[in-house]
Design an enzyme around this catalytic site. Sequence first.
Site, PDB file in Angstrom:
ATOM      1  N   PRO A  47     -17.186  -6.766  13.298  1.00 47.95           N
ATOM      2  CA  PRO A  47     -18.550  -6.574  12.786  1.00 47.95           C
ATOM      3  C   PRO A  47     -19.572  -7.468  13.476  1.00 47.95           C
ATOM      4  CG  PRO A  47     -17.159  -7.696  11.157  1.00 47.95           C
ATOM      5  CD  PRO A  47     -16.271  -7.299  12.286  1.00 47.95           C
ATOM      6  N   GLU A  48     -20.625  -6.860  13.980  1.00 46.37           N
ATOM      7  CA  GLU A  48     -21.772  -7.587  14.499  1.00 46.37           C
ATOM      8  C   GLU A  48     -22.987  -7.112  13.700  1.00 46.37           C
ATOM      9  OE1 GLU A  48     -22.001  -7.619  18.805  1.00 46.37           O
ATOM     10  OE2 GLU A  48     -19.828  -7.741  18.994  1.00 46.37           O
ATOM     11  N   LYS A 106     -25.827 -11.688  11.369  1.00 47.07           N
ATOM     12  CA  LYS A 106     -24.590 -11.065  10.890  1.00 47.07           C
ATOM     13  C   LYS A 106     -24.276 -11.452   9.458  1.00 47.07           C
ATOM     14  CE  LYS A 106     -22.621 -12.342  15.176  1.00 47.07           C
ATOM     15  NZ  LYS A 106     -21.428 -12.685  15.970  1.00 47.07           N
ATOM     16  N   ARG A 118     -12.942 -15.769  26.045  1.00 47.83           N
ATOM     17  CA  ARG A 118     -13.225 -14.409  25.591  1.00 47.83           C
ATOM     18  C   ARG A 118     -13.429 -13.521  26.808  1.00 47.83           C
ATOM     19  NH1 ARG A 118     -17.466 -14.353  20.827  1.00 47.83           N
ATOM     20  NH2 ARG A 118     -16.181 -12.586  20.243  1.00 47.83           N
TER      21      ARG A 118
END
Length: 291
Positions: free
Chosen positions: A2-3, A69, A268
């Site tokens: 989720p962003e 967020k 990442r």
Amino acid sequence: MPELPEVEAARVRLERWAAGRRLDTVYLVDPSSVRTRLSSRPRDAVSDPGSAVGGWVGGVAASPLRHGKRLGWAFGASGLLAHFGMSGKWIARPPGAEVPKFARIGLAFDAGPVCWFVDARRFGCVTVVPAEGLWAALREGLGPDALTACPLGPDLSRRFAVKRPLKVALLEQDRLAGLGNIHVAEALWRAGIHPDRRCDALTAAEWSRLSAAITAQLEAAGADLAGDQELTYLSEGASPNPFSVYGQRERPCPRCGGAIAAAQRGGRVTWWCPGCQPAKSSKHHALGDAG
Ligand SMILES: [Zn+2]
């Protein structure tokens, strides 16, 4: 994962499902989801979650709020902040239906569906906040909202006056709130800017392009999530990848057809199109159709 667009989609759905209704029951399926602060660690759980959430009961649900967020939601004098973590989402089920898989907390109202916070990976949480302090708590430590208040080029460049790579700085929520790995990759692709470019090396024109690209990316992602369908995250493996570069290593770029590149950056993965996002200044780079 989720962003901002997924949290905004949750805000709109919760508004539709429950705003204006009285909260009758809180189901603490996983009491450790109620934390003293927005933290992914269960050891930050409140000592007495039952009484912590007791202030919500009997309150009328206001319209949920969002910044970056984070989601905020007041029920009378008390409210919650929700952090979605890696897999958090809000879903609706009819009253009396089976408790959903991975449910952490359920909110049952005097009418309408039960709103469940479900979180398979358990990095999400909620905190209890007085309603009068909710707006301030929602924004605490965060920069402007990337969807509703993304600074224009000159202001954006001032917020990012650092020597770090764009990809790293754009994830820092105190500069701009709401972007994560997915939408940073997509916005930089839209803007035609390489993720490894240093913030202090961008031209004014590139900052303007990036500001417009962030807004366009978040608006497009939000439009894809409109409606009432249950959200599924790419990480759940249940839906096809809708993104242009994120997760598309060696697939053709939708704009130029070249192969998408990917590399580890700070633990990442970062994705980009070497054709559309040159490693050096793109001053003379002409953008094609950004789609
Ligand atoms: Zn390309």
